[in-house]
Write a protein that holds these residues in place. Structure first.
Motif, mmCIF file in Angstrom:
data_model
loop_
_atom_site.group_PDB
_atom_site.id
_atom_site.type_symbol
_atom_site.label_atom_id
_atom_site.label_comp_id
_atom_site.label_asym_id
_atom_site.label_seq_id
_atom_site.Cartn_x
_atom_site.Cartn_y
_atom_site.Cartn_z
ATOM 1 N N LEU A 91 6.082 9.688 1.102
ATOM 2 C CA LEU A 91 7.081 8.620 1.141
ATOM 3 C C LEU A 91 6.646 7.502 2.069
ATOM 4 C CD1 LEU A 91 10.364 10.720 1.149
ATOM 5 C CD2 LEU A 91 9.378 9.376 -0.703
ATOM 6 N N VAL A 92 6.119 7.883 3.232
ATOM 7 C CA VAL A 92 5.676 6.851 4.183
ATOM 8 C C VAL A 92 4.575 6.008 3.543
ATOM 9 C CG1 VAL A 92 4.506 6.474 6.379
ATOM 10 C CG2 VAL A 92 6.349 8.146 6.221
ATOM 11 N N LEU A 93 3.656 6.699 2.836
ATOM 12 C CA LEU A 93 2.566 5.974 2.187
ATOM 13 C C LEU A 93 3.109 5.008 1.139
ATOM 14 C CD1 LEU A 93 -0.260 8.617 1.648
ATOM 15 C CD2 LEU A 93 -0.242 6.692 3.211
ATOM 16 N N THR A 94 4.115 5.456 0.411
ATOM 17 C CA THR A 94 4.690 4.591 -0.620
ATOM 18 C C THR A 94 5.236 3.311 -0.009
ATOM 19 O OG1 THR A 94 5.379 6.655 -1.621
ATOM 20 C CG2 THR A 94 6.204 4.645 -2.622
ATOM 21 N N ILE A 95 5.919 3.459 1.125
ATOM 22 C CA ILE A 95 6.493 2.269 1.756
ATOM 23 C C ILE A 95 5.383 1.404 2.343
ATOM 24 C CG2 ILE A 95 7.993 1.470 3.627
ATOM 25 C CD1 ILE A 95 9.532 4.176 3.130
ATOM 26 N N LEU A 96 4.415 2.069 3.022
ATOM 27 C CA LEU A 96 3.325 1.317 3.640
ATOM 28 C C LEU A 96 2.551 0.518 2.607
ATOM 29 C CD1 LEU A 96 1.729 3.596 6.356
ATOM 30 C CD2 LEU A 96 3.037 1.509 6.652
ATOM 31 N N ASP A 97 2.424 1.107 1.430
ATOM 32 C CA ASP A 97 1.663 0.450 0.376
ATOM 33 C C ASP A 97 2.232 -0.937 0.076
ATOM 34 O OD1 ASP A 97 -0.242 0.179 -1.579
ATOM 35 O OD2 ASP A 97 1.054 1.019 -3.136
ATOM 36 N N LEU A 98 3.560 -1.064 0.283
ATOM 37 C CA LEU A 98 4.195 -2.347 -0.010
ATOM 38 C C LEU A 98 3.964 -3.360 1.105
ATOM 39 C CD1 LEU A 98 7.575 -0.940 -1.333
ATOM 40 C CD2 LEU A 98 5.641 -1.773 -2.656
ATOM 41 N N VAL A 99 3.834 -2.867 2.337
ATOM 42 C CA VAL A 99 3.807 -3.814 3.454
ATOM 43 C C VAL A 99 2.438 -3.978 4.106
ATOM 44 C CG1 VAL A 99 6.238 -3.534 3.970
ATOM 45 C CG2 VAL A 99 4.579 -2.018 5.053
ATOM 46 N N VAL A 100 1.584 -2.969 4.002
ATOM 47 C CA VAL A 100 0.321 -3.052 4.745
ATOM 48 C C VAL A 100 -0.769 -3.639 3.860
ATOM 49 C CG1 VAL A 100 -1.450 -1.697 5.918
ATOM 50 C CG2 VAL A 100 0.946 -1.128 6.192
ATOM 51 N N ALA A 101 -1.575 -4.509 4.430
ATOM 52 C CA ALA A 101 -2.651 -5.114 3.656
ATOM 53 C C ALA A 101 -3.903 -4.254 3.698
ATOM 54 C CB ALA A 101 -2.951 -6.514 4.193
ATOM 55 N N ASN A 102 -4.174 -3.622 4.835
ATOM 56 C CA ASN A 102 -5.379 -2.815 4.985
ATOM 57 C C ASN A 102 -5.151 -1.434 4.382
ATOM 58 O OD1 ASN A 102 -7.644 -1.464 5.687
ATOM 59 N ND2 ASN A 102 -7.222 -1.466 7.890
ATOM 60 N N LYS A 103 -5.569 -1.275 3.130
ATOM 61 C CA LYS A 103 -5.245 -0.026 2.432
ATOM 62 C C LYS A 103 -6.083 1.141 2.948
ATOM 63 C CE LYS A 103 -2.659 -2.298 -0.513
ATOM 64 N NZ LYS A 103 -1.233 -2.363 -0.319
ATOM 65 N N ARG A 104 -7.194 0.837 3.622
ATOM 66 C CA ARG A 104 -8.020 1.941 4.112
ATOM 67 C C ARG A 104 -7.276 2.774 5.139
ATOM 68 N NH1 ARG A 104 -13.309 2.097 2.993
ATOM 69 N NH2 ARG A 104 -13.884 3.200 4.874
ATOM 70 N N ALA A 105 -6.382 2.124 5.872
ATOM 71 C CA ALA A 105 -5.608 2.861 6.868
ATOM 72 C C ALA A 105 -4.795 3.968 6.204
ATOM 73 C CB ALA A 105 -4.702 1.914 7.623
ATOM 74 N N MET A 106 -4.418 3.746 4.942
ATOM 75 C CA MET A 106 -3.589 4.741 4.253
ATOM 76 C C MET A 106 -4.328 6.054 4.095
ATOM 77 S SD MET A 106 -1.679 2.427 1.478
ATOM 78 C CE MET A 106 -0.651 3.786 1.060
ATOM 79 N N ALA A 107 -5.651 5.942 3.908
ATOM 80 C CA ALA A 107 -6.426 7.163 3.769
ATOM 81 C C ALA A 107 -6.318 7.992 5.043
ATOM 82 C CB ALA A 107 -7.884 6.817 3.499
ATOM 83 N N TYR A 108 -6.441 7.304 6.187
ATOM 84 C CA TYR A 108 -6.395 8.064 7.441
ATOM 85 C C TYR A 108 -5.016 8.660 7.660
ATOM 86 C CZ TYR A 108 -10.881 5.885 8.088
ATOM 87 O OH TYR A 108 -12.174 5.510 7.900
#
Lengths: 494, 506
Positions: A23-40
Motif C-alpha cells: 500500500l505504501v508503495l502504491t501511494i509513493l508511486d503517485l508522489v515520488v519521482a525517484n522510482k529506484r527508491a521504491m525498490a529499496y
C-alpha cells in the motif's frame, strides 16, 4: 486452535507488513519521482516480513480467519522461501537493464502482490482460499510477464500464459466442485473426514483429483501442463523469470502437499501417510508416470535449446519432475526431500538467472553465443558462479543440488521405486549434456573477435557471491537445512 | 599430527589450491612452485605411511572418524588397508611428478594448477574414504577438474573428448549412487559405513527377484546391486564395451593429465570392485565373476592389444595398451587365490607406474615434434640416446620382461588364473605376445632404423623430464627385482577380502 477474524490479526503480522509495504508503495508511486527508491523500500518491507515470519516460526499450529488460513510451520516455511525469492528478485531487478524500461512503481507493487498471493497458496486451509491464492498469483504473473514495453515476445508470452492459466484454473475449480459435491464442504477438515469414510464414487473422486492436480501442476509446470513455461520464461523480464521459476514452483509444491496430504490423507505411524480416499485406484502409479514423463520431457526438450532462458525453462520442467518424486512415496521422508529441494532449487536457479541477467545487461542477448568465452572476457567470476549453479542443477557433489537429489532418490529407493530411481538418475546424465553446453561455451570456446568484454553488473555481485557460497556450503554441510525442513513438516492436522 | 595423517594427505592439495587461487595470475613460476610445494607433504606423508604401515593386520589403519550428517549417519570416515595404501602411495607420487610434467603449460597457468590440485584431493579422497557418501563425493569431485583439464588444455578435439569422458563417468556414477542407496536401506540398521556393510554382507539377499529379466537369470537383490556398481566401475577401468571414452580422452588430454588418467583414475574401477563388490556382495561376486571379470578381462586383453596394434598415434596406442593391461587386473582378481588377487593389485600399481612413464615419454617427443605419428619418426635412438634408453626401459617393462615390474604381476595373474580358468589363461598369455608385438613394432618404427633427417636437431631429453621419469624407472626396476616391497603391503588385506568371497564359491 481456531481463531476468529480479529483474534487472527495478532498472528498475521508478516502478511500485514507485506500488505502495508504494497500500500505504501502504491501511494509513493503517485508522489515520488525517484522510482529506484521504491525498490529499496520494497526490499526493506520484505526483510521485515521475513524477520516477522521467522519470529512466528514454531508457533503452535493455529487456524486463522474462521478456518480459512492455517498457520503452521509448513506454511511459515513456504513464506520464508517466498520472501527469500522476493528479496532475490528485487535485488536482481535493481541491477537489471530490462526492468529499467518498465514502470518501476507498478513492477514492484505487482511483484510484491504476487508474493502475497503465494502466502495464501501456502497456508490455505480451504479450497476456496487455495483457489483465490492461486488466482492472485496467476493474475499478477500475467501482468509481470507482459510488462516489457514494445516487446512482442513479452506480450505473446503473457497472452499464452493467460490462456493456459485460464484453462488450468477452470479445470481445477471444476475438480474442486466435484470434491465439494462429495464432501459437502470446501474446508479441508470436512473433506478429510469425508474421505476417511470412503469418500464417494471412486472414479468420480479420481477424476476430481486429476483435475485438481492439473491446476496445481500448471503452477509447478509439470508435463503435460508445462506448455506455457518456455515462452513465459523467455518473454518475461529476467528477474521476474528467476522469481517465477523458484517461487511459483515452491508455491505449487506447497498447495499440492497441503491438499493431498493433510487434507485428504491420514498420517500414520513413523511418518507414513495413508491415502485412503482412493483404495481401489492406483494413484501412486499415476504420480510415478507423471514424474517420469515430466523429467524426461523437460530434459529431452532442453537438449537443443539455444536460448539460455528457454533452456532453463525446460530444465525447470525437469526439476518439477524430480520434485514430484517426493510425492510418490507417501511418507514424510519424501515430503522432507521435496522441501529441501525447494530451498536448494531456489538458491541455484536464482543464481543461474542472475548470471543470465548479468550477461543480458552487458550484451543485450540471451542466446548461447552471448556466453562464448565468457570466462575470458572479463566476467570470470560470473562464469565460475554459473558453473557452480549448473553443476548444482545437474546434481554433482559437492554442490547443494546433489544433496537435494540424494534425498529425493533416497526417499524413493526406500519406498522401493527402483525404476523411477534409475530413470531419474539417467535423466541426470542427460541434463549434464545441456547444462554443460553452457559451461563449455563459457570456458572452452574462444571468444570471437566481435565479442566485446563483459562488464559485470556491480550491484548483483554480492547476491551472486552469496548464492554461490550457499550452493557449495549446503552441499558440504546440510544438516542445519535438513533439520529446518524436518521441523517444517508440522501441519495443522484437521 | 600422526592421527590425522590421511586427512592431511587429502586436504593439503586443496589448501594449495586455495593459495594458488589467491596468487596473481601472471606470476607463473610462483604458481608452479606453490603447486609443487602443495604436493610434497602428501608424498612425504605417504613415505611415512609406508614406513609405519602394519603389514600383518587386515583391519583399517590410521582411521579417523567424525560425525558429518548425524540424521543419516553419514560420517567423515577415512582409513587405509593394504589395498588402498598402495593406491594412495601411487597417487601421491604421480601427482607430485605430474606437477613437473605440467611445467610447460603456459595458458591459464593459475586455473590449470588450481584444478590439478583439486583433482589430487579428489583422487586421494576416493582411496581413503570409508563412508559411502564421502566416497561418492570424492569420486564426483574428480569429474569437474578433469573435464576442464581435458577441455581447456587439451588437443584439437578436446571438447568432444571432455564431454564424452564426463557423460560416461557420470552415467556410471549415478548407477553407483542408486546401488549405494539400495545398500543403505537394505542394511539394518541403515548405514553408509563401508566396513559395517562388509560385516553385514549376509543381509543382502540373493533370492531371485520376480521381475523380468532377473527371474530368468536367477538374479537376486545382491546381483542387481553388484551389476549397478560394476557398470560404474567398468566404465572407469575401462572394460569393453565402455572403453570408448578412454582413447579419446587420452589423446586429447595434456601429457600430465593422461598420466593421471591412466595411472590413477583407471585404478579406481578395479579398486572399487575389490573394495565394495567383493566384501559387500560376495555371493554375487562368486556367481558373476566368471563372465564379468574373468572372461571380460581376457577379452579386454586381446581386444585392447589388437586395437593398440592398429594405431598410428603413439598416445592412442598407449591408451589401448591400458585397456589391455587392465584386463589382467580383472582376470587376476577373478581367480580368487593368493597369487591371482595379489598379482591383480600389483598389476594395478605397476600399470600405474609403467603407463605413467609411457605417457611422459610420448609427451617428451610431442613437445619437440608437435605430432605423435608413429610412422613420422625413425631412428630417434641415435638422435636422443638417453630418451631412447628410458623408452626402452618402459617398453620392456610394459611387455613384461623378467626383471622389470610388469613381469612379476603378469606372471602372478597367470599363475593364479590357470588352476581356475585354463582356456582364459591361455588367451591372456597370448596377450603378452600381442603386447610385445605392438611395443616392439613401435620401437622399431620410431627409435630404430636410419634417423629421420627432419628431426636431426631434436634436443635431448632435459633435466626436468628426467626428473619426472627417473623415480618411476627406479620403482619399475626395484619392484621387478624385489616385488615384496609392494606385495608385503597388500597380502594380509587382500587375503582377507579374498576369504570373504571364497566362502561362497560353488
Amino acid at each position: 486452535m481456531d481463531l476468529g477474524n480479529v483474534a487472527s490479526l495478532s498472528l498475521f503480522y508478516p502478511e500485514i507488513v507485506l500488505a502495508g509495504t504494497i500500500l505504501v508503495l502504491t501511494i509513493l508511486d503517485l508522489v515520488v519521482a525517484n522510482k529506484r527508491a521504491m525498490a529499496y523500500l520494497g526490499l526493506a518491507g520484505c526483510l521485515v516480513a521475513l524477520g516477522a515470519t521467522v519470529d512466528l516460526y514454531g508457533t503452535e499450529p493455529t487456524l486463522l480467519f474462521h478456518r480459512m488460513v492455517a498457520l503452521d510451520n509448513f506454511s511459515l516455511f513456504f513464506k520464508v522461501v517466498t520472501l527469500a525469492a522476493l528479496v532475490g528478485a528485487i535485488w536482481m531487478s535493481i541491477g537489471s537493464g530490462e526492468v529499467r524500461q518498465v514502470h518501476l512503481g507498478e513492477y514492484y507493487i505487482v511483484l510484491l502482490t504476487c508474493g502475497f498471493g503465494m502466502f495464501f497458496m501456502a497456508s490455505a486451509n480451504n479450497l476456496l482460499m487455495a483457489y483465490l491464492g492461486l488466482e492472485l498469483v496467476s493474475l499478477t504473473s500475467y501482468i509481470l510477464t507482459g510488462m516489457l514495453p514494445h516487446n512482442r515476445r513479452s506480450a505473446e508470452a503473457a497472452l499464452k500464459y493467460l490462456i493456459y492459466g485460464g484453462v488450468a484454473s477452470g479445470t481445477m475449480i471444476y475438480g474442486m466442485s466435484w470434491v465439494f459435491g462429495m464432501a459437502g464442504s470446501l474446508d479441508y477438515a470436512t473433506i478429510n473426514a469425508a474421505m476417511a469414510e470412503g469418500g464417494g464414487n471412486q472414479i468420480a473422486l479420481f477424476m476430481a483429483f486429476v483435475f485438481i492436480l492439473a491446476g496445481f501442476g500448471y503452477k509447478m509446470a509439470f508435463a503435460p501442463f508445462h506448455m506455457w513455461s518456455p515462452d513465459v520464461y523467455q518473454g518475461a523480464p529476467t528477474p521476474f523469470t528467476g522469481f517465477l521459476s523458484v517461487a511459483s514452483n515452491a508455491a505449487g509444491v506447497a498447495i499440492l502437499i497441503r491438499f493431498f496430504y493433510p487434507a485428504v490423507s491420514t498420517l500414520g505411524q513413523e511418518g507414513a501417510w495413508a491415502f485412503q480416499a482412493l483404495p481401489a485406484l492406483q494413484w501412486t502409479d499415476l504420480l510415478v508416470a507423471l514424474s517420469i514423463i515430466t523429467m524426461t520431457w523437460g530434459n529431452l526438450s532442453a537438449l537443443n535449446q539455444r536460448n539460455v532462458k528457454r533452456l532453463l525453462a525446460y530444465s525447470g520442467i525437469a526439476h518439477a519432475g524430480y520434485i514430484m518424486m517426493g510425492l510418490v512415496v507417501l511418507n514424510n521422508d519424501g515430503l522432507n526431500a521435496m522441501l529441501f529441494y525447494v530451498v536448494v532449487y531456489l538458491i541455484m536457479n536464482l543464481g543461474a538467472f542472475l548470471v543470465v541477467m548479468i550477461v543480458a545487461n552487458a550484451t543485450g542477448r540471451e542466446d548461447m553465443d552471448a556466453y562464448r568465452g565468457l570466462a575470458w572476457r572479463g566476467a570470470a567470476f560470473p562464469a565460475v558462479c554459473m558453473m557452480v549453479f549448473l553443476a548444482s542443477l545437474t546434481g554433482l557433489p559437492p554442490m547443494a543440488g546433489f544433496i537435494g537429489k540424494l534425498l529425493l532418490v533416497a526417499a524413493i529407493i526406500e519406498g522401493q521405486f527402483y525404476v523411477l530411481a534409475v530413470v531419474a538418475m539417467i535423466n541426470t546424465v542427460v541434463s549434464l549434456y545441456y547444462y554443460w553446453r553452457i559451461v563449455k561455451t563459457m570456458f572452452l570456446d574462444e571468444p570471437a573477435p566481435e565479442d566485446g568484454p563483459v562488464a559485470a553488473t556491480a550491484s548483483a555481485m554480492p547476491l551472486l557471491g552469496a548464492l554461490m557460497v550457499l550452493t557449495i556450503v549446503l552441499g558440504v554441510y546440510w544438516a542445519p537445512l535438513l533439520d529446518y525442513t524436518t521441523g517444517s513438516l508440522g501441519f495443522f492436522m484437521p | 599430527m600422526t592421527e590425522h595423517v590421511l586427512s592431511y594427505m587429502v586436504f593439503f592439495p586443496l589448501a594449495g589450491m586455495l593459495i594458488v587461487l589467491c596468487l596473481p595470475s601472471d606470476r607463473h613460476d610462483l604458481i608452479r612452485w606453490v603447486s609443487a610445494a602443495a604436493t610434497v607433504p602428501p608424498l612425504l606423508l605417504g613415505i611415512w605411511l609406508y614406513a609405519n604401515f602394519d603389514t600383518t593386520t587386515t583391519g583399517m589403519q590410521f582411521v579417523e572418524r567424525a560425525a558429518w550428517i548425524p540424521a543419516f549417519n553419514i560420517e567423515y570416515y577415512v582409513g587405509v588397508d593394504g589395498l588402498s595404501v598402495s593406491m594412495v602411495l601411487l597417487t601421491a607420487l604421480l601427482s607430485f611428478l605430474c606437477i613437473f610434467a605440467s611445467w610447460n603449460i603456459d595458458k591459464g597457468v593459475k586455473g590449470y594448477f588450481a584444478l590439478f590440485l583439486l583433482l589430487d584431493t579428489g583422487m586421494t579422497g576416493v582411496f581413503v574414504a570409508l563412508d559411502f557418501v564421502l566416497f561418492y563425493v570424492f569420486w564426483e569431485v574428480m569429474l569437474l577438474p578433469m573435464y576442464f583439464l581435458i577441455g581447456i588444455w587439451g588437443g584439437p578435439r578436446k571438447e568432444y573428448a571432455a564431454i564424452k569422458f564426463f557423460l560416461y563417468t557420470l552415467l556410471g556414477s549415478v548407477l553407483m549412487l542408486v546401488a549405494i542407496l539400495a545398500l543403505y536401506f537394505y542394511s539394518e540398521p541403515n548405514t553408509f559405513d563401508m566396513t559395517k556393510l562388509m560385516d553385514r554382507s549376509s543381509l543382502f539377499s540373493t533370492e531371485p527377484l520376480g521381475m523380468w529379466p532377473f527371474n530368468v537369470w536367477g538374479w537376486g537383490f545382491q546381483h542387481v546391486v553388484w551389476m549397478a556398481l560394476f557398470i560404474g566401475f567398468a566404465i572407469k577401468i575401462p572394460a569393453f564395451p565402455f572403453h570408448t571414452w578412454l582413447p579419446d580422452a587420452h589423446v586429447e588430454a595434456p601429457t600430465a593429465i593422461s598420466v593421471i588418467l591412466a595411472g590413477i583414475l583407471l585404478k579406481m574401477g578395479t579398486y572399487g570392485i575389490l573394495r565394495i563388490n567383493y566384501p559387500m556382495l560376495p555371493e554375487a561376486t562368486a556367481d558373476l565373476a566368471f563372465w564379468f571379470l574373468a572372461a571380460l578381462g581376457a577379452w579386454n586383453i586381446i581386444y585392447g592389444g589388437l586395437c593398440a596394434m592398429a594405431q598410428t598415434d603413439m598416445k592412442k596406442l598407449v591408451a589401448y595398451s591400458s585397456v589391455s593391461h587392465m584386463g589382467y587386473v580383472m582376470l587376476g582378481m577373478a581367480a580368487f587365490n593368493t597369487q591371482g588377487i595379489n598379482g591383480a593389485v600389483l598389476q594395478m600399481f605397476n600399470h600405474g607406474t609403467i603407463t605413467a612413464m609411457l605417457f611422459l615419454l610420448v609427451g617428451v617427443i610431442y613437445d619437440r615434434a608437435h605430432h605423435r605419428d608413429i610412422d613420422g619418426f625413425g631412428g630417434l635412438a641415435s638422435i636422443m640416446p638417453v630418451y631412447a634408453g628410458f623408452t626402452a626401459l618402459a617398453f620392456f617393462a610394459s611387455m613384461g620382461l623378467p626383471g622389470l615390474s610388469g613381469f612379476v604381476s603378469e606372471v602372478l595373474v597367470l599363475l593364479g588364473a590357470w588352476p581356475k580358468y585354463h582356456a582364459l589363461t591361455i588367451v591372456a598369455a597370448l596377450g603378452i605376445v600381442i603386447t610385445a608385438g605392438y611395443m616392439l613394432w613401435m620401437m622399431q618404427r620410431v627409435y630404430l632404423g636410419p634417423p629421420n633427417e627432419k628431426y636431426r636437431s631434436l634436443p635431448e631429453i632435459n633435466g626436468r623430464e628426467i626428473f619426472t621419469l627417473f623415480p618411476l624407472g627406479v620403482i619399475v626396476v626395484i619392484v621387478g627385482v624385489y616385488p615384496r616391497v609392494v606385495l608385503d603391503l597388500l597380502q594380509a588385506s587382500l587375503n582377507n577380502i579374498n576369504q570373504m568371497v571364497i566362502a561362497h564359491l560353488s
